[in-house]
Design a protein around this motif. Sequence first.
Motif, PDB file in Angstrom:
ATOM      1  N   LYS A   7     -34.092 -20.416  20.529  1.00 32.66           N
ATOM      2  CA  LYS A   7     -32.823 -20.367  21.254  1.00 32.66           C
ATOM      3  C   LYS A   7     -33.050 -20.034  22.739  1.00 32.66           C
ATOM      4  O   LYS A   7     -32.463 -20.662  23.627  1.00 32.66           O
ATOM      5  CB  LYS A   7     -31.893 -19.325  20.624  1.00 32.66           C
ATOM      6  N   ALA A 126     -24.204 -19.387  10.535  1.00 36.91           N
ATOM      7  CA  ALA A 126     -23.792 -19.132  11.913  1.00 36.91           C
ATOM      8  C   ALA A 126     -25.046 -18.976  12.755  1.00 36.91           C
ATOM      9  O   ALA A 126     -25.875 -18.126  12.471  1.00 36.91           O
ATOM     10  CB  ALA A 126     -22.931 -17.872  12.001  1.00 36.91           C
ATOM     11  N   ASN A 128     -25.236 -18.150  15.956  1.00 39.52           N
ATOM     12  CA  ASN A 128     -25.005 -17.378  17.182  1.00 39.52           C
ATOM     13  C   ASN A 128     -26.168 -16.429  17.422  1.00 39.52           C
ATOM     14  O   ASN A 128     -26.640 -15.758  16.490  1.00 39.52           O
ATOM     15  CB  ASN A 128     -23.712 -16.564  17.069  1.00 39.52           C
ATOM     16  N   THR A 131     -23.480 -12.985  19.849  1.00 38.02           N
ATOM     17  CA  THR A 131     -22.308 -12.457  19.153  1.00 38.02           C
ATOM     18  C   THR A 131     -22.398 -12.737  17.660  1.00 38.02           C
ATOM     19  O   THR A 131     -23.080 -13.661  17.220  1.00 38.02           O
ATOM     20  CB  THR A 131     -21.023 -13.099  19.704  1.00 38.02           C
ATOM     21  N   ALA A 133     -20.672 -14.073  14.409  1.00 39.37           N
ATOM     22  CA  ALA A 133     -19.570 -14.968  14.052  1.00 39.37           C
ATOM     23  C   ALA A 133     -18.793 -14.412  12.867  1.00 39.37           C
ATOM     24  O   ALA A 133     -19.376 -13.874  11.923  1.00 39.37           O
ATOM     25  CB  ALA A 133     -20.110 -16.347  13.713  1.00 39.37           C
ATOM     26  N   ARG A 162     -29.682 -20.867   9.654  1.00 40.97           N
ATOM     27  CA  ARG A 162     -29.409 -20.894  11.092  1.00 40.97           C
ATOM     28  C   ARG A 162     -30.075 -22.069  11.785  1.00 40.97           C
ATOM     29  O   ARG A 162     -29.780 -22.338  12.951  1.00 40.97           O
ATOM     30  CB  ARG A 162     -29.887 -19.593  11.728  1.00 40.97           C
TER      31      ARG A 162
END
Length: 262
Positions: A7, A126, A128, A131, A133, A162
């Motif tokens: 990410k 999720a 993220n 944050t 989710a 993920r």
Amino acid sequence: MFFILSKIVWFVFSPVNFVILVAGLSVLLAFTRFARPARWIALFSLAALGLMAFSPLPRAVIRPLEDRFPQQDARKGPVTGIVVLGGAVGIARGDIVLNSSAVRMTKAVELARLHPEAKIVFTGGAANLITEAKETEADGAKLLFEALGLDPARLILEDQSRNTRENAVFSRRLVDPKPGERWLLVTSAWHMPRSIGVFRMAGFDVEAFPVDYWSSGEVDDFIRPYSRAPRALEVADNGFKEWVGLLAYRLAGYTDALFPAP
């Protein structure tokens, strides 16, 4: 760790993000003694952005990915189950949200109706990073599939994955496929090579059912420029991401081939 690192690295080195960051660097350098190099950096950034936004480059990047696995006859059976990868659906303000890959979901419904005996497996949690989710992609898929008339008893929802590797590993654990069963894998055509690679490594024998084509498949894909920059940049970003993803997954041992084939 791989998920977090991927990410962060992709945020910086995504082609569009990278060009914008480099352009920002050139602006900062313009007010220093490096003003002359800054002009060349700015020129490079503008040229790279224009190439991705208005040239045939995005189609040329994504076309080989989409050509790798051929389309199938949707009516061919029997089918044990249909595995649908996340990346197209979610929930916002309590309602279903679909993005540009929505055909993954609509094709899954079409296949489910053509093969009423097949289970429908949706895999997507999720993704993220910062944050937490409140809802997962699987929650959105459940709402959508039931709203479109699919029997909830046919749905198998995997809501922890993920990324694509986790899609494969967690789905296999959930459904425990048996020899001789026929499972279709539904995802975007440009995402199919990497998806098939990780499913094979996970020991889940699936057949590619590519959808959501972003190139026309015609010769002019390599010569026809884009007229809308936002769409071109989206295609370029996804295309480059898949090529980088193929290399990263191979180096990490998540696939057994750099460019998985049928």
